[in-house]
Design a protein around this motif. Structure first.
Motif, PDB file in Angstrom:
ATOM      1  N   ARG A   1      10.789  11.425  -3.067  1.00 12.50           N
ATOM      2  CA  ARG A   1      10.166  12.117  -1.933  1.00 12.50           C
ATOM      3  C   ARG A   1      10.936  11.897  -0.632  1.00 12.50           C
ATOM      4  N   GLY A   2      12.259  11.990  -0.764  1.00 15.16           N
ATOM      5  CA  GLY A   2      13.091  11.934   0.420  1.00 15.16           C
ATOM      6  C   GLY A   2      13.380  10.551   0.958  1.00 15.16           C
ATOM      7  N   ARG A   3      13.015   9.519   0.231  1.00 15.37           N
ATOM      8  CA  ARG A   3      13.305   8.163   0.718  1.00 15.37           C
ATOM      9  C   ARG A   3      13.769   7.284  -0.433  1.00 15.37           C
ATOM     10  N   LEU A   4      14.437   6.190  -0.055  1.00 15.96           N
ATOM     11  CA  LEU A   4      14.939   5.242  -1.036  1.00 15.96           C
ATOM     12  C   LEU A   4      13.804   4.334  -1.489  1.00 15.96           C
ATOM     13  N   ALA A   5      13.731   4.081  -2.802  1.00 13.13           N
ATOM     14  CA  ALA A   5      12.669   3.247  -3.367  1.00 13.13           C
ATOM     15  C   ALA A   5      13.254   2.431  -4.513  1.00 13.13           C
ATOM     16  N   TRP A   6      12.441   1.509  -5.035  1.00 16.19           N
ATOM     17  CA  TRP A   6      12.853   0.744  -6.211  1.00 16.19           C
ATOM     18  C   TRP A   6      12.512   1.530  -7.457  1.00 16.19           C
ATOM     19  N   ARG A   7      13.419   1.531  -8.424  1.00 20.13           N
ATOM     20  CA  ARG A   7      13.154   2.165  -9.713  1.00 20.13           C
ATOM     21  C   ARG A   7      12.085   1.365 -10.451  1.00 20.13           C
ATOM     22  N   SER A   8      11.366   2.032 -11.317  1.00 23.23           N
ATOM     23  CA  SER A   8      10.135   1.458 -11.879  1.00 23.23           C
ATOM     24  C   SER A   8      10.344   0.142 -12.626  1.00 23.23           C
ATOM     25  N   HIS A   9      11.503  -0.076 -13.241  1.00 25.69           N
ATOM     26  CA  HIS A   9      11.681  -1.295 -14.021  1.00 25.69           C
ATOM     27  C   HIS A   9      12.202  -2.464 -13.191  1.00 25.69           C
ATOM     28  N   SER A  10      12.335  -2.289 -11.870  1.00 20.20           N
ATOM     29  CA  SER A  10      12.950  -3.318 -11.034  1.00 20.20           C
ATOM     30  C   SER A  10      11.984  -4.465 -10.751  1.00 20.20           C
ATOM     31  N   PRO A  11      12.396  -5.709 -11.012  1.00 25.58           N
ATOM     32  CA  PRO A  11      11.530  -6.855 -10.677  1.00 25.58           C
ATOM     33  C   PRO A  11      11.243  -6.959  -9.188  1.00 25.58           C
ATOM     34  N   ALA A  12      12.090  -6.380  -8.331  1.00 30.11           N
ATOM     35  CA  ALA A  12      11.862  -6.458  -6.884  1.00 30.11           C
ATOM     36  C   ALA A  12      10.521  -5.864  -6.483  1.00 30.11           C
ATOM     37  N   LEU A  13       9.944  -4.999  -7.303  1.00 29.97           N
ATOM     38  CA  LEU A  13       8.628  -4.451  -7.012  1.00 29.97           C
ATOM     39  C   LEU A  13       7.534  -5.510  -7.093  1.00 29.97           C
ATOM     40  N   ILE A  14       7.767  -6.544  -7.898  1.00 27.98           N
ATOM     41  CA  ILE A  14       6.736  -7.538  -8.190  1.00 27.98           C
ATOM     42  C   ILE A  14       6.941  -8.833  -7.431  1.00 27.98           C
ATOM     43  N   LEU A  15       8.189  -9.152  -7.101  1.00 25.25           N
ATOM     44  CA  LEU A  15       8.492 -10.460  -6.514  1.00 25.25           C
ATOM     45  C   LEU A  15       7.656 -10.781  -5.278  1.00 25.25           C
ATOM     46  N   PRO A  16       7.407  -9.831  -4.350  1.00 24.30           N
ATOM     47  CA  PRO A  16       6.579 -10.191  -3.194  1.00 24.30           C
ATOM     48  C   PRO A  16       5.171 -10.622  -3.563  1.00 24.30           C
ATOM     49  N   ASP A  17       4.651 -10.133  -4.696  1.00 23.74           N
ATOM     50  CA  ASP A  17       3.324 -10.574  -5.136  1.00 23.74           C
ATOM     51  C   ASP A  17       3.349 -11.999  -5.668  1.00 23.74           C
ATOM     52  N   LEU A  18       4.490 -12.424  -6.171  1.00 27.10           N
ATOM     53  CA  LEU A  18       4.612 -13.781  -6.713  1.00 27.10           C
ATOM     54  C   LEU A  18       4.932 -14.806  -5.630  1.00 27.10           C
ATOM     55  N   ASP A  19       5.702 -14.384  -4.649  1.00 21.98           N
ATOM     56  CA  ASP A  19       6.217 -15.310  -3.645  1.00 21.98           C
ATOM     57  C   ASP A  19       5.830 -14.786  -2.269  1.00 21.98           C
ATOM     58  N   ILE A  20       4.757 -15.359  -1.690  1.00 17.40           N
ATOM     59  CA  ILE A  20       4.279 -14.892  -0.386  1.00 17.40           C
ATOM     60  C   ILE A  20       4.953 -15.636   0.757  1.00 17.40           C
ATOM     61  N   VAL A  21       5.837 -16.584   0.441  1.00 19.54           N
ATOM     62  CA  VAL A  21       6.495 -17.378   1.473  1.00 19.54           C
ATOM     63  C   VAL A  21       7.708 -16.646   2.022  1.00 19.54           C
TER      64      VAL A  21
END
Length: 916
Positions: A289-309
């Protein structure tokens, strides 16, 4: 001799047994996750298959001690799922699975409050069940694993246990990464990156190269993969080496980063668990939709949920300031893997032989004593090239050499045209390109400058079709030595404009693109005449991919289809000033490629010897496979067959027209492929493999083609990496000497398909390091390159290596060091290192002593497999081209895919992976 970076289990060591800790993907866990996923996905009654790729990536990245994850473990609880050097605490594994599962359960918020409450209640109930399963994960068990476990096929090919394709490269990568690589007084340390087809080691932090007041970043790259070799009783481990360049120029376009790899260096989020920092985490960009995003299999989508620091970078952050993130910020670093679409990079690609040899020796030391190096290969012939015209000699001979080459091209063109006139349209955008093309044509074929027949203004053109400046249309004419060539030049105008797709986004992109292509075809029909009783060609000056806003707006494929509809072959030349402009060279190459499409490209006479029949013909097969990400966004599969009869000259190049069930001249084949543009059938199967009826039809076509080739001795060539998708009998484990197998039937003797048939399979790296890297050495520490056909001393050997020398334009000083430049070579990182292709040639079938005996023939001596490998090798060489990546007939078959451009005429719902 040449040395390949390939290793095999050492029989003197015996089985390589390790005792990793393993955990299965329990049936309870699979059931809970499948239930959650099935409730949130909306794909009707299709079977549910857990998307565990991101979960596996997350576990490898964030669970210290996890070495590898097994394929298909989510579907089969009997397969060990996780392999670790030591047991990983449940307090680490459970949160990773839970966080991944929460991502699966994220759905759009319901509109109704009661519906929201019900949804929350159902999710709480579902996660209670998952929490109970995670509280009782299967225990880790130490299990002995033979990392050299092998089964040998009926044809004599060693096949490693399936789990070794993912487990062994990871195990080796960690073993190698434990030792630094020392060279030039410095040392490089590596991190492990898991890949679908093996593992990589990337030196980290990156090296720096100062050039043009900027800092450019690069790393050493070592790849590890498991492969098989036909008829070898041991599998191989291939170790490849190269340079990984990092993108650090700000301001790149978001769409140019679609699919780009991002490697993340992040800390572990577990305060009480040691953080060895052994891995880099692989992610990928998407453009949505006209912007850069993480592809669905990328762990970077989940890491902020694991590490809030820590603060993890968003794709937009990396796009804005990539250099900041590659240098690290708050204990987190990230590097975008460079791609050419991002503009020039001051670090050149590739490594020089000396550095490759040093890294290879480092790997060899790390693999001992479990694996040993594959023996070096020696030349099997002194005849490394066919009868080519001389490329060098006394300076006074230069004019004579050029004249001979021009005369050969002129004769080849006249033979291919067979008395037919040639009518050419040059559709130009810049006057200098027009002038260079007009000057290059007679020079290439040894004719005087052409006679200009007429000049006229395009006064009858629409204003939208006129050039901004010079609107003169010119016609040039050459008639000599059986050639009748007429060239008409005109400004491309609106033909070269970007395609404009209809704006109805409710319809699939492939359908809208087909409509835009049809509109451009109508414009071409109003501009370009259909040749009558002559051969037609068009050369179009067109901007490169970066010239157009999106891939779909690039009109190249629309122009090719539209021109083919007017009976014209087409060749393209870029605009001047794009990248490093070499207009004379580009004009020359455009004409030579046009000659190739016209069939004026006969192979030079071979110099193999009397073992090759005088009336031999060559045949080549290529499977064109496009997916929904192909040039027309429409998937298709098409088998292409080319036949070359060298005793007939350039006129002896034909292709199989399945509609007419006949061999037709090569240019007619190309035009016929373009006419089969409409596709309404089902998309190919997932995984890129042709299955069921598609496979049966492809194999039926191949058998029918073999019947058409029985009339004379035939060398059939195929790329095993390409054709095994529709012909599984070409997989290494299915091969048997002098036999061909189709479908589920047992392989049959080669003589069944032709009494004088020979088959050579060509294989390159195929994007999966299927063949090893190589370098020549003299045994005294000096490394370089050499051309030739190489093999073992075994006279029954069937597998050979074909190598070509470095082109004279790519020669570099010997001993150049790019990873750790010396004081005398501070600019070495900026040099590009040319690494010639290692083409594996397997003589699958020939008239061996056993084949002749089985056929009851005593009329001829047995073939020498090395001679047929040498013949295929010599077919890579031609007077007008650098050494080809494949033998010429196979090259011609592959290049025919330029005209296989299917158009969607109905919605195509099936989704298929990207192949090409």
């Amino acid at each position: 001799m040449i040395r390949t970076a390939a290793y095999e289990p050492d029989p003197a060591y015996g089985p390589w047994t390790e005792s990793p800790y393993v955990m299965p993907f329990s049936e309870e866990l699979r059931a809970e996750l499948t239930s959650l996923y099935a409730r949130t996905r909306r794909c009707g009654d299709d079977p549910v298959q857990l998307p565990v790729r991101r979960l596996n990536s997350l576990l490898r990245a964030m669970a210290p001690g996890v070495v590898a994850t097994a394929r298909n473990a989510g579907a089969d609880p009997r397969i060990p799922w996780l392999y670790g050097r030591e047991p990983v605490p449940r307090e680490v594994i459970a949160p990773l699975i839970s966080t991944w599962a929460a991502g699966l359960a994220r759905t759009p918020a319901p509109e109704d409050e009661d519906e929201t409450a019900d949804a929350t209640s159902r999710e709480d109930e579902l996660f209670q069940g998952l929490d109970a399963v995670l509280a009782d994960l299967p225990p880790w068990q130490s299990v002995p694993v033979d990392l050299t476990e092998t089964a040998v096929s009926a044809g004599g090919t060693a096949e490693p246990a399936p789990r070794l394709y993912s487990l062994l490269p990871e195990w080796i990568a960690f073993r190698l990464a434990a030792r630094p690589f020392r060279t030039g007084g410095a040392e490089l340390r590596f991190r492990v990156v898991s890949r679908e087809n093996g593992a990589e080691l990337v030196s980290w932090p990156p090296q720096r190269y100062e050039h043009r007041k900027r800092t450019w970043y690069y790393s050493a790259l070592v790849g590890v993969g498991v492969q098989t070799v036909p008829f070898s009783d041991r599998f191989r481990v291939h170790v490849s080496t190269s340079v990984r360049r990092w993108a650090t120029r700000p301001g790149a376009r978001s769409q140019d980063l679609r699919g780009a790899t991002v490697l993340l260096d992040a800390p572990l989020p577990w305060p009480d668990v040691p953080d060895p920092r052994e891995r880099l985490i692989e992610n990928a960009f998407d453009y949505d939709r006209g912007r850069l995003a993480w592809r669905s299999h990328s762990p970077a989508l989940i890491l902020p949920d694991l590490d809030i620091v820590h603060s993890y970078p968003e794709p937009g952050d990396l796009l804005t300031d990539p250099e900041k993130w590659i240098n690290g910020r708050q204990d987190i670093a990230a590097g975008i893997v460079y791609r050419p679409a991002l503009g020039p990079h001051s670090v050149g690609p590739g490594l020089m032989p000396k550095e490759r040899a040093e890294l290879d020796a480092w790997a060899e030391e790390g693999l001992r004593p479990m694996l040993r190096r594959v023996p070096d290969l020696t030349r099997v012939t002194r005849h490394n090239t066919p009868s080519l015209l001389p490329r060098s000699g006394p300076a006074g001979d230069a004019a004579t050499r050029d004249a001979r080459r021009a005369a050969a091209r002129r004769e080849a063109l006249a033979s291919a045209l067979d008395g037919s006139p040639l009518e050419i349209d040059i559709l130009w955008q810049s006057p200098e390109t027009r002038a260079e093309l007009i000057a290059a044509l007679p020079e290439l074929i040894g004719l005087p400058p052409g006679r200009k027949d007429s000049d006229r203004k395009d006064s009858d053109r629409n204003d939208g079709d006129r050039a901004a400046g010079d609107r003169t249309e010119e016609t040039w004419h050459w008639r000599a030595d059986g050639l009748d060539i007429r060239v008409r030049t005109g400004h491309a105008g609106a033909l070269a404009a970007p395609l404009d797709l209809p704006g109805d986004r409710g319809r699939q992109r492939a359908v809208r693109l087909a409509e835009a292509i049809a509109d451009r075809g109508a414009l071409i029909a109003g501009r370009v005449q259909r040749p009558r009783d002559v051969r037609g060609l068009a050369i179009v000056e067109l901007g490169g991919k970066d010239h157009f806003r999106t891939p779909e707006s690039d009109p190249k494929h629309a122009l090719r289809l539209g021109l083919a509809g007017r009976g014209r072959l087409s060749q393209f030349i870029g605009l001047p000033g794009e990248a490093e402009d070499t207009l004379p060279h580009r004009a020359r190459s455009a004409w030579l490629d046009a000659f190739r499409q016209l069939g004026a490209t006969a192979p030079p006479a071979h110099r193999v010897g009397p073992g090759i029949p005088e009336d031999v013909q060559y045949a080549a097969l290529w499977l064109v496979r496009w997916t929904r990400k192909g040039p027309t966004r429409c998937p298709t599969r098409r088998l292409v067959a080319v036949r070359v009869r060298p005793d007939e000259g350039p006129g002896g190049i034909h292709g199989w027209d399945s509609e007419r069930a006949a061999w037709v001249p090569y240019p007619d084949l190309l035009l016929s492929l373009s006419r089969d543009a409409a596709v309404t059938g089902p998309a190919p199967a997932r995984g890129g493999t042709v299955t069921g009826d598609g496979q049966q039809e492809a194999e039926r076509q191949i058998r029918a083609l073999l019947f058409q080739l029985r009339d004379r001795p035939t060398l059939l060539m195929a790329s095993s990496g390409n054709l095994r998708q529709c012909w599984p009998g070409l997989r290494n484990g299915s091969l048997a000497r002098d036999m061909l197998g189709f479908g589920a039937s047992d392989p049959q003797r080669l003589a069944v398909y032709g009494p004088d048939l020979r088959v050579v399979l060509a294989r390159d790296a195929n994007g999966r390091e299927e063949v090893p890297e190589w370098y020549a050495h003299d045994g005294a520490g000096r490394a370089g390159f050499a051309k030739g056909v190489w093999g073992t001393s075994d006279p029954e050997n069937r597998v050979f290596a074909s190598t070509a020398d470095v082109p004279h334009t790519a020669t570099l000083p010997k001993g150049l060091m790019k990873l750790v430049p010396t004081a005398a070579g501070r600019t070495a990182p900026g040099r590009s290192a040319w690494n010639p292709v290692h083409l594996e040639l397997t003589v699958l079938g020939c008239l061996s002593e056993k084949a002749l005996a089985d056929a009851g023939r005593t009329d001829r001596p047995a073939d020498r497999p090395a001679e047929w490998a040498t013949l295929a090798h010599q077919l890579r060489f031609h007077d007008d081209y650098p050494p080809l990546a494949r033998p010429l007939p196979l090259h011609l078959a592959r290049m025919a895919k330029e005209y296989v451009l299917p158009l969607a005429t109905a919605p195509l719902k099936a989704r298929v992976p990207d192949d090409e």
